[in-house]
Design a protein around this motif. Structure first.
Motif, PDB file in Angstrom:
ATOM      1  N   ASN A  57       0.527  -1.289   0.149  1.00 27.57           N
ATOM      2  CA  ASN A  57       0.413   0.435   0.005  1.00 27.57           C
ATOM      3  C   ASN A  57       0.377   1.154  -0.344  1.00 27.57           C
ATOM      4  O   ASN A  57       0.606   2.157   0.260  1.00 27.57           O
ATOM      5  N   LEU A 100       2.141   2.650  -2.278  1.00 26.25           N
ATOM      6  CA  LEU A 100       1.947   3.555  -3.258  1.00 26.25           C
ATOM      7  C   LEU A 100       0.468   4.573  -3.688  1.00 26.25           C
ATOM      8  O   LEU A 100      -0.252   4.322  -2.957  1.00 26.25           O
ATOM      9  N   GLY A 101       1.127   5.767  -3.731  1.00 26.82           N
ATOM     10  CA  GLY A 101       0.004   6.627  -3.913  1.00 26.82           C
ATOM     11  C   GLY A 101      -0.938   6.482  -4.626  1.00 26.82           C
ATOM     12  O   GLY A 101      -1.063   5.659  -5.532  1.00 26.82           O
ATOM     13  N   PHE A 102      -1.583   7.553  -5.099  1.00 28.76           N
ATOM     14  CA  PHE A 102      -2.381   7.723  -6.751  1.00 28.76           C
ATOM     15  C   PHE A 102      -2.448   8.891  -7.110  1.00 28.76           C
ATOM     16  O   PHE A 102      -2.916   9.775  -7.205  1.00 28.76           O
ATOM     17  N   LYS A 103      -3.400   8.784  -9.096  1.00 29.60           N
ATOM     18  CA  LYS A 103      -3.342  10.175  -9.350  1.00 29.60           C
ATOM     19  C   LYS A 103      -4.805  10.690  -9.264  1.00 29.60           C
ATOM     20  O   LYS A 103      -5.373   9.130 -10.266  1.00 29.60           O
ATOM     21  N   ASP A 142      -2.258  14.845  -7.756  1.00 28.78           N
ATOM     22  CA  ASP A 142      -2.747  13.781  -6.748  1.00 28.78           C
ATOM     23  C   ASP A 142      -3.727  13.208  -6.447  1.00 28.78           C
ATOM     24  O   ASP A 142      -4.475  14.113  -5.876  1.00 28.78           O
ATOM     25  N   LYS A 169      -6.283  11.258  -3.197  1.00 28.82           N
ATOM     26  CA  LYS A 169      -6.338  10.338  -1.926  1.00 28.82           C
ATOM     27  C   LYS A 169      -7.271   9.676  -1.669  1.00 28.82           C
ATOM     28  O   LYS A 169      -8.518  10.605  -1.477  1.00 28.82           O
ATOM     29  N   ARG A 176      -8.349   7.907 -11.876  1.00 27.42           N
ATOM     30  CA  ARG A 176      -7.760   7.196 -10.850  1.00 27.42           C
ATOM     31  C   ARG A 176      -7.858   6.147 -10.691  1.00 27.42           C
ATOM     32  O   ARG A 176      -8.043   5.010 -10.535  1.00 27.42           O
ATOM     33  N   LYS A 183      -3.672   3.497  -9.321  1.00 25.78           N
ATOM     34  CA  LYS A 183      -2.674   4.430  -8.682  1.00 25.78           C
ATOM     35  C   LYS A 183      -1.668   4.784  -9.630  1.00 25.78           C
ATOM     36  O   LYS A 183      -1.079   4.614 -10.947  1.00 25.78           O
ATOM     37  N   ASP A 184      -0.853   5.307  -8.325  1.00 20.54           N
ATOM     38  CA  ASP A 184       0.283   6.015  -9.860  1.00 20.54           C
ATOM     39  C   ASP A 184       1.619   4.873  -9.956  1.00 20.54           C
ATOM     40  O   ASP A 184       3.060   5.298  -9.069  1.00 20.54           O
ATOM     41  N   ARG A 219       7.041   5.058  -8.869  1.00 12.05           N
ATOM     42  CA  ARG A 219       7.726   3.974  -9.029  1.00 12.05           C
ATOM     43  C   ARG A 219       8.461   3.558  -9.805  1.00 12.05           C
ATOM     44  O   ARG A 219       9.731   3.645  -9.267  1.00 12.05           O
TER      45      ARG A 219
END
Length: 260
Positions: free
Chosen positions: A135, A137-140, A155, A157, A177, A179-180, A184
């Protein structure tokens, strides 16, 4: 059934399985390179992130992915078995070494395969496992105006922990939306040691396929004076040159960009 089992337990049977799994993996490399080339699109990771999301959420692709993992394991295990049997059959080297027409890559398939297996483990742990089960990874959030084609990225959330992805359309604006994974990739390829290891692994891919692709056709008996030159051409230029260079270019380009 016993004859079938006996055939695939023989050295020839194992070579046949290695040939078939190897050709399947060659096919995967073409598709994988095509998807990864999306990294070179200057779109803030939109195309690559959408591609990664598709690979991990489209059921037929997921089935093929697990078949791929199985092929990697079978190919590796049978390679170890055959190499071990060959060494046991000739534990002592010849007193006089004759000149052999065998290429360097054919003589070193074991070490090349070991490098590749290590690379696959590290590579999948860094990207596939991180994407699926970690978990960190961030999201875009990508907003694309369907009329003008203009796109903005921010970004995102999620409000709940098990959020995976979403696609919606509001007032002619597509909202994606995901995962970015692109971030990574950029992070991993900003480390010089990783880039060097990646490039070395791609060198191993080149030499491994230089012999392996052609050898698979010989093992399967698909040899003909008219078509063999075509197999050699494809094995040399596509699988031993273009594909490894395409993969190796990604970490090099991203590392150079990280220095700016």
């Amino acid at each position: 059934m016993s004859e079938f089992k006996q055939t695939f337990n023989s050295s020839l049977g194992k070579k046949l399985i290695m040939a078939l799994t190897g050709l399947f993996l060659c096919t995967f490399l073409i598709v994988h390179l095509g998807g990864n080339l999306l990294l070179f699109k200057n779109d803030d990771g939109y195309s690559f992130n959408a591609y990664a999301n598709f690979l991990t959420h489209f059921p037929p692709i997921e089935v093929i992915a697990y078949l791929l993992y199985l092929c990697i394991l079978v190919h590796t295990i049978y390679a170890i078995i055959l190499t071990t049997r060959n060494r046991r059959a000739r534990p002592v080297g010849y007193a006089v070494q004759t000149k052999s027409p065998a290429s360097w890559s054919s003589k070193n398939m074991g070490i090349l395969g070991a490098i590749l297996f290590l690379f696959i483990v590290i590579h999948m742990g860094d990207f596939w496992f991180t994407y699926k089960y970690n978990n960190i990874l961030g999201f875009k959030e990508y907003r694309t105006n369907l009329v003008t084609g203009e796109r903005t990225v921010t970004d995102f959330k999620p409000e709940y922990a098990d959020f995976e992805n979403s696609v919606a359309t509001e007032n002619n604006v597509e909202i994606v939306r995901v995962k970015d994974l692109h971030a990574r990739v950029a992070f991993s390829f900003s480390h010089l040691w990783y880039v060097i290891f990646y490039v070395i692994a791609m060198g191993a891919v080149a030499f491994h396929l230089l012999h392996g692709f052609q050898s698979a056709f010989r093992t399967l008996g698909w040899v003909h004076r008219r078509y063999t030159p075509i197999v050699y051409f494809i094995g040399t230029w596509l699988f031993a040159v273009i594909i490894p260079l395409g993969f190796a270019a990604m970490p090099v380009v991203y590392f150079i960009q990280s220095l700016k």
